[in-house]
Design a protein around this motif. Structure first.
Motif, PDB file in Angstrom:
ATOM      1  N   LYS A 405     -51.108  76.246 -32.390  1.00  0.00           N
ATOM      2  CA  LYS A 405     -50.012  77.334 -33.204  1.00  0.00           C
ATOM      3  C   LYS A 405     -49.565  76.700 -34.310  1.00  0.00           C
ATOM      4  O   LYS A 405     -48.664  75.573 -33.836  1.00  0.00           O
ATOM      5  N   ASN A 407     -46.359  77.542 -35.598  1.00  0.00           N
ATOM      6  CA  ASN A 407     -45.124  77.975 -35.683  1.00  0.00           C
ATOM      7  C   ASN A 407     -44.377  78.069 -37.200  1.00  0.00           C
ATOM      8  O   ASN A 407     -43.228  77.730 -37.718  1.00  0.00           O
ATOM      9  N   GLU A 494     -47.805  73.082 -33.448  1.00  0.00           N
ATOM     10  CA  GLU A 494     -47.706  73.087 -31.825  1.00  0.00           C
ATOM     11  C   GLU A 494     -48.832  71.776 -31.228  1.00  0.00           C
ATOM     12  O   GLU A 494     -50.292  72.634 -31.282  1.00  0.00           O
TER      13      GLU A 494
END
Length: 501
Positions: A405, A407, A494
């Motif tokens: 992921k 962010n 992540e």
């Protein structure tokens, strides 16, 4: 408080149709009124629509089994009629069948609209739109969504109901019979074939196609439409779904298993020994069939296909073009190559989207299966099974997919920066594969075995997708720490999924 997200717009429209604790509904009967207006504006501006102002438009509307489908369909139909459009209500249908509503003379629709969100959870729904020329593009969807002024009409459009699935099934049966005509009117007699529709819209295939052709379909499962998908996600790329159809084939001692996604534009197969024929295996199978019919043809795939698949296609006399992910992207690449004079007969993604040039360049899961059914009688006559067609395809020793992921609000630029820096990094044992048009693909050699990895951006989500294959066991575990050390320099990424491997 539940979030209300914007609708996702690409070559279709997708949104939340059933509110949940986390998400507010953003695709409701109210939005369908704007979409109806935009669709009318789009059709009236289309150069391909003959005599567009001299006659009424005719639009076919269908849906998959989702619980939100009936209400959305009713609102869309009412809005179209109010603006003078004649509507054919096909009710439960499939995405490929909705395209065929523009081709079948008895319907002759100017557009086919399918309410579906493919394999997404039950609370989603969406809209796929076809004209006589095929599926619309992202720019068409954005035009539709930005031209929502209601059209004033002097008359209300007509309404009728019709059975599209039966017409579509008859067409499929006739094509299969034509290809197998030397084997009689029921060419699948003696074949035991199980269908898993995942409670989506593909359950018709067992009765209306396979049984008509003589196949035994005992043990078929989840054929009844149920928009909550109580048994498994209807997705041929989902491990739980594939285990379900594998178990059914083995329990019933069937010759073949067929599994569809919700709207039946994707499919996968299971061999008699329970072997999964999806992703690279499915592409190889269909490529072999196509190259038997069209020697020397080109096959377009998306980027995450194995090096072994390329070797297999070349060994069968064909060529592979790896292109960017997205079913419209690979289809459009096939169309472009054919316009250039490069004979290209198949465009297919590892997800199971497959389009044949001979079938309107349409991604059609049922036609994919039909192409396989066309060769089954000949296989039986030769004492072979589906698996025998793939014995030359080498399988990797290990594979892995990890999603990381991002962010960061501008996740696409951030992801591209990571990809660019990985391209320019100088790691021993990594060599960039230049035969790639999406993300970065690296060939792996000593000290990391023999294989490859691909890092690419997800099409819609704030994710980097990392896919790895190796022909030596244990080598992926050696590659991951090297990549983790590289990824650690990007604070908005992540990395927990790397540690959970």
């Amino acid at each position: 408080m539940a979030k209300k997200l914007p609708l996702a717009l690409s070559s279709d429209i997708r949104g939340i149709a059933v509110a949940t604790a986390d998400y507010a509904a953003n695709l409701t009967p109210i939005e369908m009124q704007d979409i109806a207006a935009g669709l009318i504006h789009f059709l009236l501006k289309s150069e391909s629509l003959p005599d567009k102002r001299a006659r009424k438009l005719r639009v076919g509307v269908g849906r998959d089994s989702r619980i939100s489908g009936p209400a959305l369909k009713a609102s869309l139909i009412a809005a179209l009629q109010e603006q003078g459009v004649d509507v054919i209500d096909f009710d439960l249908a499939t995405t490929p069948a909705m395209f065929m509503s523009t081709q079948f003379k008895q319907f002759d629709c100017d557009a086919g609209v399918m309410l579906t969100a493919s394999h997404l959870p039950y609370y989603y729904n969406g809209i796929k739109i076809f004209t006589k020329n095929g599926g619309v593009e992202e720019e068409d969807i954005r035009y539709i969504m930005s031209h929502t002024k209601k059209r004033i009409s002097d008359s209300t459009g007509n309404y009728q109901k019709a059975d599209l699935i039966s017409a579509y099934s008859i067409d499929l049966v006739e094509k299969i019979k034509h290809a197998t005509k030397k084997f009689g009117n029921k060419p699948l007699t003696g074949w035991h074939i199980i269908v898993d529709a995942g409670n989506g819209a593909g359950g018709f295939f067992a009765k209306k196609v396979l049984q008509v052709l003589g196949a035994n379909t005992n043990g078929s499962q989840f054929l009844e439409p149920d928009g909550r998908f109580p048994n498994h996600i209807p997705n041929p790329d989902n491990k739980q779904a594939m285990v379900s159809i594998q178990n059914a084939v083995l329990t019933q001692k069937a010759d073949l298993g067929v599994i569809f996604d919700t709207d039946a534009d994707r499919a996968a197969l299971v061999g008699p020994d329970g072997s999964v024929l999806n992703r690279n295996n499915l592409i190889a199978l269909l490529s072999k069939i196509v190259l038997t019919q069209y020697p020397g043809a080109t096959i377009v795939t998306n980027s995450p296909t194995s090096d072994h698949l390329k070797d297999f296609i070349v060994s069968q006399g064909g060529q592979q073009v790896r292109y960017i992910s997205g079913y419209r992207n690979v289809i459009n690449k096939m169309i472009a190559l054919n316009k250039e004079g490069i004979e290209t007969q198949l465009a297919i993604e590892t997800s199971g989207h497959a389009a044949f040039k001979e079938n309107y360049n349409l991604d059609d899961g049922a036609y994919l299966v039909a192409k396989v059914l066309m060769i089954l009688p000949q296989l039986k006559a030769q004492g072979q099974t589906i698996n025998d067609l793939l014995h030359e395809l080498k399988q990797p020793s290990e594979t892995l997919e990890i999603r990381l992921k991002i962010n960061e609000a501008d996740f696409k630029d951030y992801g591209q920066k990571i990809i660019s820096e990985l391209k320019s990094a100088n790691f021993i044992g990594f060599k960039e594969d230049l035969e790639n048009e999406e993300g970065v693909r690296m060939k792996l050699n000593e000290p990391y075995g023999s294989g490859w990895f691909l890092l690419r951006l997800s099409l819609h989500e704030p994710l980097l997708v990392l896919q790895l294959e190796n022909d030596e066991v244990g080598m992926i575990d050696k590659v991951l720490p090297v990549l983790r050390e590289f990824f650690e320099t990007f604070s908005a990424l992540e990395l927990a999924p790397l540690d959970k491997k």
